[in-house]
Design an enzyme around this catalytic site. Structure first.
Site, PDB file in Angstrom:
ATOM      1  N   GLU A  25    -114.806 -16.797   6.588  1.00 24.91           N
ATOM      2  CA  GLU A  25    -116.041 -16.107   6.999  1.00 24.91           C
ATOM      3  C   GLU A  25    -117.270 -16.570   6.211  1.00 24.91           C
ATOM      4  OE1 GLU A  25    -113.576 -14.953   5.232  1.00 24.91           O
ATOM      5  OE2 GLU A  25    -114.176 -13.444   3.770  1.00 24.91           O
TER       6      GLU A  25
ATOM      7  N   HIS B 149    -111.673 -18.217   2.311  1.00 21.36           N
ATOM      8  CA  HIS B 149    -112.536 -17.306   3.082  1.00 21.36           C
ATOM      9  C   HIS B 149    -113.181 -18.024   4.263  1.00 21.36           C
ATOM     10  CE1 HIS B 149    -112.335 -13.761   0.488  1.00 21.36           C
ATOM     11  NE2 HIS B 149    -112.101 -14.647  -0.466  1.00 21.36           N
TER      12      HIS B 149
ATOM     13  N   CYS C 112    -107.344 -13.820   2.002  1.00 18.69           N
ATOM     14  CA  CYS C 112    -107.331 -13.644   0.542  1.00 18.69           C
ATOM     15  C   CYS C 112    -106.381 -12.505   0.142  1.00 18.69           C
ATOM     16  CB  CYS C 112    -108.759 -13.459   0.031  1.00 18.69           C
ATOM     17  SG  CYS C 112    -108.896 -13.846  -1.717  1.00 18.69           S
TER      18      CYS C 112
HETATM   19  N1  LIG Z   1    -111.102 -12.116  -2.925  1.00 16.93           N
HETATM   20  C1  LIG Z   1    -109.934 -11.499  -2.940  1.00 16.93           C
HETATM   21  O1  LIG Z   1    -109.492 -10.924  -1.951  1.00 16.93           O
HETATM   22  C2  LIG Z   1    -109.215 -11.469  -4.264  1.00 16.93           C
HETATM   23  C3  LIG Z   1    -107.824 -10.932  -4.174  1.00 16.93           C
HETATM   24  C4  LIG Z   1    -107.198 -10.687  -5.537  1.00 16.93           C
HETATM   25  N2  LIG Z   1    -107.908  -9.646  -6.231  1.00 16.93           N
HETATM   26  C5  LIG Z   1    -107.179 -11.973  -6.363  1.00 16.93           C
HETATM   27  O2  LIG Z   1    -107.879 -12.097  -7.323  1.00 16.93           O
HETATM   28  O3  LIG Z   1    -106.466 -12.894  -6.033  1.00 16.93           O
END
Ligand SMILES: NC(=O)CC[C@H](N)C(=O)O
Length: 188
Positions: free
Chosen positions: A169, A167, A81
Site C-alpha cells: 500500500e 507493504h 506485515c
Molecule cells: N508493520 C508491522 O506490521 C510490524 C509487525 C510487527 N510489530 C513487527 O515488528 O514485525
C-alpha cells in the site's frame, strides 16, 4: 463487486490500504477486530489483515478475533506485515526476530502464483518489521524472498490465504497496486 474488510489495528499505513483499494475501484471498509467472525462472514467477501505495532506471538491476546479470522473466515484473506505473521503463526509456520528490515528492500519472486502475477522477476518493496516468517506453514508456497527473509510472500490458494511481509500500500513499493488488485480481483 465484493466488499473488502480492512482489519484495523491502528497501523500507520492502514488508511493507505483503504484508499488504494478505492482508487483501484474496489469497495473497502475498516473492521474492528472485535467483530465476531460470523458477522464478517455475512457482510464481506474478503479481508485484509494489516500491519500494526503488536508482536506475535506475545501480543496475540490483543488482536481480538483476528486469529480466528485467519483460520475461519470463509473468503480470501490478504495478510500484510503483522497480518502475514499472524497467518503464518496460526497455520503452524515458524517466526523469528533476527532479521528486521526497514525501508526499501529488494524482493525476488520465486513463484508468481496469484498475488504476484504480472510483476516480473524482482522489485523493490517498503518494509517495516522486526519479526519475520522463517518457515512457511504446511500447505503454503513461498512466493518471494529477500536477502534476509526467506518468506516475503506466501500463499495457500486452496484455502484462500495470501500474505506479504512488505507493504504493497506504500508508494515506495513498486507494483504495489498490481499486488492489491491481484488480490482484490479474488473478492468478487
Ligand atoms: N508493520 C508491522 O506490521 C510490524 C509487525 C510487527 N510489530 C513487527 O515488528 O514485525
Amino acid at each position: 463487486m465484493g466488499v473488502i474488510g480492512v482489519v484495523n489495528f491502528g497501523g500507520q499505513y492502514n488508511h493507505l490500504i483503504k484508499r488504494r483499494l478505492e482508487d483501484l475501484g474496489f469497495q473497502a471498509k475498516f473492521i474492528n477486530p472485535n467483530e465476531p467472525v460470523q458477522v464478517l462472514s455475512r457482510e464481506l467477501n474478503c479481508l485484509i489483515i494489516s500491519g500494526g505495532s503488536w508482536n506475535i506471538p506475545a501480543d496475540i491476546p490483543k488482536l481480538g478475533n483476528a486469529p480466528q479470522y485467519a483460520l475461519e473466515f470463509p473468503g480470501p484473506i490478504l495478510g500484510i506485515c503483522l497480518g502475514h505473521q499472524l497467518i503464518a503463526y496460526e497455520f503452524g509456520g515458524i517466526l523469528g526476530n533476527k532479521t528486521p528490515e526497514f525501508g526499501g528492500v529488494r524482493i525476488r519472486i520465486d513463484n508468481e502464483d496469484t498475488i504476484l502475477r504480472g510483476i516480473g522477476a524482482e522489485f523493490t518493496a517498503w518494509e517495516s518489521h522486526n519479526i519475520s516468517v522463517d518457515k512457511e506453514p504446511n500447505g503454503f508456497t513461498v512466493l518471494a524472498h529477500s536477502d534476509l527473509v526467506r518468506v516475503q510472500a506466501m500463499a495457500n490458494p486452496r484455502i484462500g490465504r495470501y500474505s506479504v511481509q512488505f507493504h504493497p500500500e506504500v508508494k515506495h513499493t513498486e507494483f504495489g497496486d498490481i499486488i492489491l488488485r491481484n488480490f482484490a480481483e479474488l473478492c468478487s
